[in-house]
Design a protein around this motif. Structure first.
Motif, PDB file in Angstrom:
ATOM      1  N   ASP A 386     -30.765 -37.581 -55.349  1.00  0.00           N
ATOM      2  CA  ASP A 386     -31.728 -36.521 -55.577  1.00  0.00           C
ATOM      3  C   ASP A 386     -31.590 -36.086 -57.027  1.00  0.00           C
ATOM      4  O   ASP A 386     -30.575 -35.507 -57.424  1.00  0.00           O
ATOM      5  CB  ASP A 386     -31.454 -35.348 -54.643  1.00  0.00           C
ATOM      6  N   LEU A 387     -32.610 -36.367 -57.819  1.00  0.00           N
ATOM      7  CA  LEU A 387     -32.515 -36.079 -59.256  1.00  0.00           C
ATOM      8  C   LEU A 387     -32.403 -34.592 -59.540  1.00  0.00           C
ATOM      9  O   LEU A 387     -31.928 -34.207 -60.611  1.00  0.00           O
ATOM     10  CB  LEU A 387     -33.722 -36.670 -59.985  1.00  0.00           C
ATOM     11  N   GLU A 388     -32.780 -33.755 -58.583  1.00  0.00           N
ATOM     12  CA  GLU A 388     -32.628 -32.323 -58.819  1.00  0.00           C
ATOM     13  C   GLU A 388     -31.155 -31.922 -58.863  1.00  0.00           C
ATOM     14  O   GLU A 388     -30.794 -30.910 -59.464  1.00  0.00           O
ATOM     15  CB  GLU A 388     -33.349 -31.512 -57.742  1.00  0.00           C
ATOM     16  N   ASP A 389     -30.313 -32.709 -58.230  1.00  0.00           N
ATOM     17  CA  ASP A 389     -28.879 -32.403 -58.229  1.00  0.00           C
ATOM     18  C   ASP A 389     -28.203 -32.825 -59.525  1.00  0.00           C
ATOM     19  O   ASP A 389     -27.014 -32.580 -59.701  1.00  0.00           O
ATOM     20  CB  ASP A 389     -28.192 -33.119 -57.059  1.00  0.00           C
ATOM     21  N   HIS A 390     -28.955 -33.503 -60.418  1.00  0.00           N
ATOM     22  CA  HIS A 390     -28.358 -34.041 -61.647  1.00  0.00           C
ATOM     23  C   HIS A 390     -29.191 -33.566 -62.834  1.00  0.00           C
ATOM     24  O   HIS A 390     -30.186 -34.190 -63.209  1.00  0.00           O
ATOM     25  CB  HIS A 390     -28.323 -35.573 -61.591  1.00  0.00           C
ATOM     26  N   THR A 391     -28.767 -32.476 -63.427  1.00  0.00           N
ATOM     27  CA  THR A 391     -29.541 -31.890 -64.532  1.00  0.00           C
ATOM     28  C   THR A 391     -29.612 -32.803 -65.738  1.00  0.00           C
ATOM     29  O   THR A 391     -30.526 -32.709 -66.557  1.00  0.00           O
ATOM     30  CB  THR A 391     -28.921 -30.550 -64.947  1.00  0.00           C
ATOM     31  N   ASP A 392     -28.638 -33.703 -65.882  1.00  0.00           N
ATOM     32  CA  ASP A 392     -28.608 -34.597 -67.035  1.00  0.00           C
ATOM     33  C   ASP A 392     -29.280 -35.933 -66.749  1.00  0.00           C
ATOM     34  O   ASP A 392     -29.210 -36.861 -67.571  1.00  0.00           O
ATOM     35  CB  ASP A 392     -27.163 -34.837 -67.485  1.00  0.00           C
ATOM     36  N   LEU A 393     -29.927 -36.068 -65.590  1.00  0.00           N
ATOM     37  CA  LEU A 393     -30.528 -37.345 -65.216  1.00  0.00           C
ATOM     38  C   LEU A 393     -31.983 -37.123 -64.819  1.00  0.00           C
ATOM     39  O   LEU A 393     -32.313 -36.198 -64.081  1.00  0.00           O
ATOM     40  CB  LEU A 393     -29.762 -37.962 -64.039  1.00  0.00           C
ATOM     41  N   GLY A 394     -32.866 -37.980 -65.325  1.00  0.00           N
ATOM     42  CA  GLY A 394     -34.278 -37.877 -65.005  1.00  0.00           C
ATOM     43  C   GLY A 394     -34.959 -39.222 -65.124  1.00  0.00           C
ATOM     44  O   GLY A 394     -34.308 -40.260 -65.311  1.00  0.00           O
TER      45      GLY A 394
END
Length: 432
Positions: A386-394
């Motif tokens: 879940d990309l929302e859980d990874h602020t540095d990943l998009g």
């Protein structure tokens, strides 16, 4: 201790291997062979928890005595039975690794259970759709009742207490007509909810979406799907499916709104559609929704698979070159709901890894859930990120499947046919 011969309710947080439980849900709502069984593994516990239940019934008499004793000790504030032999010294690193593996197994089991549930419900919906199509001429009232029941079930899903999102499913066997109708229905009803339709309006919208192409059953196979090489006569023959559909809707005694959706699902906001070249407010809101979603699905799932667009390409084309055909408010809501990268899109992440979008929540359109190509992890054991859980990943960019390296293409296996269904949004985030 409670009477061992009776059934008791237990919080799913306290479930243990060895407990005999009863699941008070329909057989289609869980992936187990039976609704009553003894828990055999931590993975089964994770699956039960993923069903959204807070409590289940359990039967102490048919449970493992050690599991019953441990549970009683836990709820009474005591300590679980201790081993008679002194425990070996605990290696902290090994214990942490074991816990990480256990957590991964639980998450994977919950992930697979959720996917299996969606696929089972889709297959059941497909069977219902085929049955009602077979009855529209001989038993129109029965066909209407089956249609209404199917849409009522869909409406309950999206109007329930749980947040609903769009899930990409694996390719399952079936004909194009049924999957197209169900795709259009699922997305149309979610979009209808997003623009504020009432439950009653969603019911009519769903019926019209489900049956929007019902008139095609009266056409020869060769003109059921629009082709750019049609002669004028063939094109006119194809367009007659709208009139046939309205006629069938009358025989089925559908609501006026549902019948209008069938009659207007090829009308465009700029007046360029057919059969009446209606424009703007003269087109029913529900019909505007179905017209937009119908176009999207036909771009992603054309008759010729070689001409299929990725979901991201289809959305971009509709916004850039077809905007005048659609209601502006509904198009904006559609883009927000589907996300910039709709389920089925192949993307490259900001850390250069390749991934495929599998689920989107309208509340987080730029942060979908993806499956990531990781050569260290077998594909059937890959956890969704879940990309929302990874602020540095998009997401850095969208790609065509053929732009992927061969290893990533084989690992991600982009779908030849885009198939969507409802999925309940998670109440808890998956950990990396």
């Amino acid at each position: 201790m409670k009477d061992a011969h009776s059934l008791h309710y237990i919080d799913v947080r306290h479930l243990r291997v060895g407990m005999h439980v009863h699941l008070d849900v329909g057989w289609i709502d869980h992936p187990f062979a039976l609704s009553s069984f003894r828990i055999a593994s931590p993975e089964q516990i994770a699956t039960i928890r993923s069903l959204g239940l807070t409590q289940v019934r359990w039967e102490p008499l048919r449970s493992d005595p050690a599991a019953v004793e441990a549970y009683e000790a836990e709820v009474s504030g005591g300590e679980p039975p201790q081993p008679t032999q002194p425990a070996a010294p605990v290696d902290a690193a090994a214990q942490a690794e074991q816990e990480a593996r256990r957590r991964r197994r639980e998450l994977l089991a919950a992930q697979q259970a959720s996917l299996m549930q969606c696929e089972r419900e889709l297959m059941q919906a497909q069977r219902s759709y085929k049955q009602l199509v077979d009855q529209v001429h001989t038993e129109p009232q029965s066909a209407r009742e089956k249609s209404e029941a199917l849409i009522h079930g869909f409406r309950d899903k999206i109007c329930g207490t749980h947040e609903t999102c769009i899930r990409l499913l694996t390719e399952v066997a079936g004909d194009r007509a049924s999957f197209h109708s169900l795709n259009v229905t699922v997305i149309s009803m979610l979009l209808g909810k997003a623009v504020g339709l009432t439950p009653e309006e969603l019911q009519d919208l769903g019926l019209g979406a489900l049956l929007h192409d019902i008139g095609k059953i009266d056409l020869p196979d060769r003109v059921r799907w629009k082709d750019e090489h049609f002669t004028l006569a063939e094109l006119q023959f194809y367009q007659e499916h709208v009139a046939h559909g309205v006629s069938i809707a009358r025989k089925m005694q559908l609501s006026p709104t549902a019948a209008l959706v069938i009659g207007q699902h090829h009308e465009h906001a700029d007046g360029s559609g057919f059969p009446l070249r209606l424009a703007g407010e003269r087109i029913l809101v529900a019909a505007r929704i179905v017209a937009l979603v119908n176009r999207y699905d036909n771009l992603c799932n054309p008759q010729n698979p070689a001409k299929a667009m990725t979901p991201h390409e289809a959305l971009s084309l509709m916004f850039a070159q077809m905007k005048s055909r659609f209601d502006g408010t509904i198009l904006s809501a559609f883009i927000k709901m589907m996300g910039v990268y709709p389920p089925g899109s192949v993307v490259q992440l900001t850390d250069d890894r390749y991934a495929m979008v599998v689920s989107v929540n309208a509340a987080r359109p730029l942060k979908p859930r993806v499956i990531v190509h990781d050569p260290r992890v077998p594909r059937d054991e890959a956890l969704l990120v879940d990309l929302e859980d990874h602020t540095d990943l998009g997401v850095r960019r969208s790609l065509k499947p053929l732009q992927l390296p061969r290893e990533s293409l084989e690992y991600l296996s982009p779908r030849q046919r885009i198939c969507y269904f409802f999925e309940r949004a998670r109440e808890a985030r998956l950990e990396d």
